[in-house]
Each structure stands twice: as C-alpha cells, then as structure tokens.
Design a protein around this motif. Structure first.
Motif, short mmCIF file in Angstrom:
data_model
loop_
_atom_site.label_atom_id
_atom_site.label_comp_id
_atom_site.label_asym_id
_atom_site.label_seq_id
_atom_site.Cartn_x
_atom_site.Cartn_y
_atom_site.Cartn_z
N LYS A 1 0.83 -1.21 0.00
CA LYS A 1 0.00 0.00 0.00
C LYS A 1 0.87 1.26 0.00
CE LYS A 1 -3.95 -2.03 2.41
NZ LYS A 1 -4.71 -1.97 3.67
N ALA A 2 2.00 1.21 0.68
CA ALA A 2 2.91 2.36 0.69
C ALA A 2 3.43 2.63 -0.72
CB ALA A 2 4.07 2.12 1.66
N GLU A 3 3.82 1.57 -1.42
CA GLU A 3 4.28 1.73 -2.80
C GLU A 3 3.16 2.21 -3.70
OE1 GLU A 3 6.08 -1.99 -3.87
OE2 GLU A 3 7.91 -1.55 -2.75
N ALA A 4 1.93 1.73 -3.44
CA ALA A 4 0.78 2.17 -4.24
C ALA A 4 0.50 3.65 -4.02
CB ALA A 4 -0.44 1.33 -3.89
N THR A 5 0.73 4.13 -2.81
CA THR A 5 0.54 5.56 -2.52
C THR A 5 1.48 6.38 -3.38
OG1 THR A 5 -0.12 5.07 -0.25
CG2 THR A 5 0.61 7.31 -0.71
N ILE A 6 2.74 5.95 -3.44
CA ILE A 6 3.72 6.66 -4.27
C ILE A 6 3.31 6.59 -5.74
CG2 ILE A 6 6.13 6.63 -5.06
CD1 ILE A 6 6.78 5.56 -2.17
N ASP A 7 2.87 5.41 -6.18
CA ASP A 7 2.43 5.25 -7.58
C ASP A 7 1.24 6.14 -7.88
OD1 ASP A 7 4.42 3.39 -7.94
OD2 ASP A 7 3.09 1.64 -7.78
N LEU A 8 0.31 6.26 -6.93
CA LEU A 8 -0.87 7.10 -7.12
C LEU A 8 -0.47 8.57 -7.25
CD1 LEU A 8 -3.97 7.12 -7.27
CD2 LEU A 8 -3.99 7.38 -4.78
N ILE A 9 0.41 9.01 -6.39
CA ILE A 9 0.87 10.41 -6.42
C ILE A 9 1.56 10.72 -7.75
CG2 ILE A 9 2.56 12.02 -5.42
CD1 ILE A 9 1.90 10.63 -2.68
N ASN B 1 0.43 9.37 -14.10
CA ASN B 1 0.17 10.40 -15.11
C ASN B 1 -0.80 9.92 -16.17
OD1 ASN B 1 1.88 8.68 -16.43
ND2 ASN B 1 3.61 10.10 -16.50
N SER B 2 -1.55 8.86 -15.83
CA SER B 2 -2.60 8.38 -16.72
C SER B 2 -3.72 7.80 -15.86
CB SER B 2 -2.06 7.29 -17.67
OG SER B 2 -1.78 6.11 -16.94
N ALA B 3 -4.89 7.70 -16.48
CA ALA B 3 -6.04 7.13 -15.77
C ALA B 3 -5.78 5.67 -15.40
CB ALA B 3 -7.30 7.25 -16.61
N LEU B 4 -5.12 4.93 -16.29
CA LEU B 4 -4.81 3.52 -16.01
C LEU B 4 -3.85 3.39 -14.83
CD1 LEU B 4 -5.10 0.55 -16.78
CD2 LEU B 4 -3.22 0.87 -18.41
N GLY B 5 -2.80 4.21 -14.81
CA GLY B 5 -1.86 4.20 -13.69
C GLY B 5 -2.54 4.55 -12.39
N ARG B 6 -3.39 5.58 -12.43
CA ARG B 6 -4.14 5.98 -11.24
C ARG B 6 -5.03 4.85 -10.76
NH1 ARG B 6 -8.53 9.33 -13.18
NH2 ARG B 6 -9.33 7.24 -13.57
N ASP B 7 -5.76 4.21 -11.68
CA ASP B 7 -6.69 3.14 -11.30
C ASP B 7 -5.96 1.93 -10.73
OD1 ASP B 7 -8.69 4.79 -12.18
OD2 ASP B 7 -9.07 3.69 -14.05
N ASN B 8 -4.83 1.56 -11.33
CA ASN B 8 -4.05 0.43 -10.81
C ASN B 8 -3.51 0.72 -9.41
OD1 ASN B 8 -4.41 -1.24 -13.02
ND2 ASN B 8 -2.57 -0.54 -14.06
N ALA B 9 -3.00 1.92 -9.22
CA ALA B 9 -2.48 2.29 -7.90
C ALA B 9 -3.61 2.33 -6.87
CB ALA B 9 -1.78 3.65 -7.97
N ARG C 1 -6.39 0.65 -6.89
CA ARG C 1 -6.82 -0.73 -6.61
C ARG C 1 -5.86 -1.38 -5.61
NH1 ARG C 1 -8.74 -1.59 -11.09
NH2 ARG C 1 -6.84 -1.94 -12.26
N THR C 2 -4.56 -1.19 -5.80
CA THR C 2 -3.58 -1.73 -4.86
C THR C 2 -3.71 -1.06 -3.50
OG1 THR C 2 -2.07 -2.22 -6.68
CG2 THR C 2 -1.12 -2.16 -4.47
N LEU C 3 -3.92 0.25 -3.51
CA LEU C 3 -4.08 1.00 -2.26
C LEU C 3 -5.29 0.53 -1.46
CD1 LEU C 3 -2.82 3.28 -0.65
CD2 LEU C 3 -4.22 4.90 -1.94
N SER C 4 -6.32 0.05 -2.16
CA SER C 4 -7.53 -0.42 -1.48
C SER C 4 -7.29 -1.70 -0.68
CB SER C 4 -8.66 -0.65 -2.48
OG SER C 4 -8.43 -1.83 -3.23
N GLY C 5 -6.15 -2.34 -0.91
CA GLY C 5 -5.82 -3.54 -0.13
C GLY C 5 -6.05 -4.85 -0.84
N VAL C 6 -6.54 -4.80 -2.07
CA VAL C 6 -6.83 -6.04 -2.81
C VAL C 6 -5.59 -6.91 -2.94
CG1 VAL C 6 -7.54 -6.95 -5.06
CG2 VAL C 6 -8.77 -5.03 -4.06
N LEU C 7 -4.49 -6.33 -3.37
CA LEU C 7 -3.25 -7.09 -3.54
C LEU C 7 -2.70 -7.56 -2.20
CD1 LEU C 7 -1.20 -8.24 -5.50
CD2 LEU C 7 -0.01 -6.05 -5.46
N SER C 8 -2.75 -6.71 -1.20
CA SER C 8 -2.26 -7.09 0.14
C SER C 8 -3.02 -8.30 0.68
CB SER C 8 -2.40 -5.92 1.11
OG SER C 8 -1.55 -4.87 0.74
N GLU C 9 -4.34 -8.30 0.48
CA GLU C 9 -5.16 -9.42 0.95
C GLU C 9 -4.80 -10.72 0.23
OE1 GLU C 9 -9.21 -8.17 0.48
OE2 GLU C 9 -9.01 -6.61 2.02
#
Length: 181
Positions: free
Chosen positions: A118-126, A129-137, A139-147
């Motif tokens: 989630k920490a890495e996803a926060t950096i990726d979200l910040i 520079n695209s809608a796809l990058g934002r959406d992927n970050a 989704r990871t930030l929401s905890g799906v990948l961590s779970e």
C-alpha cells in the motif's frame, strides 16, 4: 506547485502544539480541546503580530486514528499561492519543518498503519500520469493485492504446518499460550 502540496509538506513531532500558535478556533476552544476528526472554522494568524492571514477549516486527527498513527493537524485554507505559502511560513516559524518526500507514508508504514504494498501504491498514485496508472495504484491502495498476498502466505504457512507435525504442535502451544493471557 509547492502551495498545492502544503497539506503534505509540514511535519513536527508535536503537531497540535505547533499549530495552536497560529490556529485559533472561532468556537474559542484551544486546538488541543477540539474533538478529533471534526472540522472547525478557525482564524489563521501570524505569530509576530496576530494578524489574520485567513479564515480556514482546521482539523485535529489524533493518533492512532490518523493516516500516520500520530497526531496530525490539517488546515484547509482558501486557494491561492500567497495564502497557502503564508500559512506554511508561519508553521515553520512555529517549529514545524518541511517533510521529506514520502515521509508521511513512511511513518504510516513504521506505525503499522499501512503495509509495504500500500505504501508503494501511494507513491504510484501520487506520481501517476494516466487514468490507467491511477486506477491500478488505487486498486492496490484499497488492499486487494495485500489481501491476496496475505492469503497466499497463510496458505503456505498452513501447508508447512500440515506437512510437519512438530511445527503443528508448536503452533498449537503458542496459540494456547496467547489464549490464556
């Protein structure tokens, strides 16, 4: 650009004591008396002469119920570079310092408020520079990948225990000790 990021640019060990030098709630309470996570209309004043810089919303978020797990004060001021920059300058005069890039996320990680993914996803979200990058970050930030990772590790641990009776008994003993505490 700096004025846009002020909400994440200022750090001090004692956020409330620092901020109460410039934040004066309209309800006449001291900042340390405010209810956590409740926006309060406040005057933001200069340290030197108490002149009003802005009328803004301030919120105290007490740890452990904040992003970092520490006490945090946020000031939501009117837009514009001069107002935001002036508030930042007054916070620095009051004892705050500019936070390092990623410092709040690092503190959240150190305080167990987030995990590495989630920490890495926060950096990726910040930095997206695209809608796809934002959406992927996001989704990871929401905890799906961590779970998913946590579930895989648990399955691996259970598989190891299942194939090693000695480990299974030791695991049972540890669980029983924890339950008896």
């Amino acid at each position: 650009d700096r004025a846009r990021r002020i909400g994440a640019d200022c750090y001090t060990e004692d956020a409330v004591s620092c901020a109460e030098k410039i934040v004066f709630p309209k309800n006449k309470k001291r900042l340390d008396e405010l209810e956590s996570h409740k926006l309060t209309l406040s005057d933001i004043r200069r340290v030197a002469d108490s002149a009003v810089i802005d009328e803004a919303l301030a919120v105290v978020m007490r740890g452990p119920h904040s992003y970092t797990g520490e006490d945090v004060v946020e000031i939501n001021c009117h837009g514009g570079y001069i107002v935001a920059e002036s508030i930042l300058e007054e916070l620095l005069v009051s004892g705050a310092r500019l936070a390092e890039p990623g410092e709040f996320t690092r503190r959240a990680l150190m305080n167990g408020k987030t995990d590495l993914l989630k920490a890495e996803a926060t950096i990726d979200l910040i930095h997206s520079n695209s809608a796809l990058g934002r959406d992927n970050a996001a989704r990871t930030l929401s905890g799906v990948l961590s779970e998913k990772v946590e579930a895989e590790l648990l399955l691996k641990d259970l598989s190891t225990l299942n194939h090693n009776p000695e480990c299974l008994w030791r695991w049972h003993d540890i669980c029983m000790e924890e339950l008896q505490r």
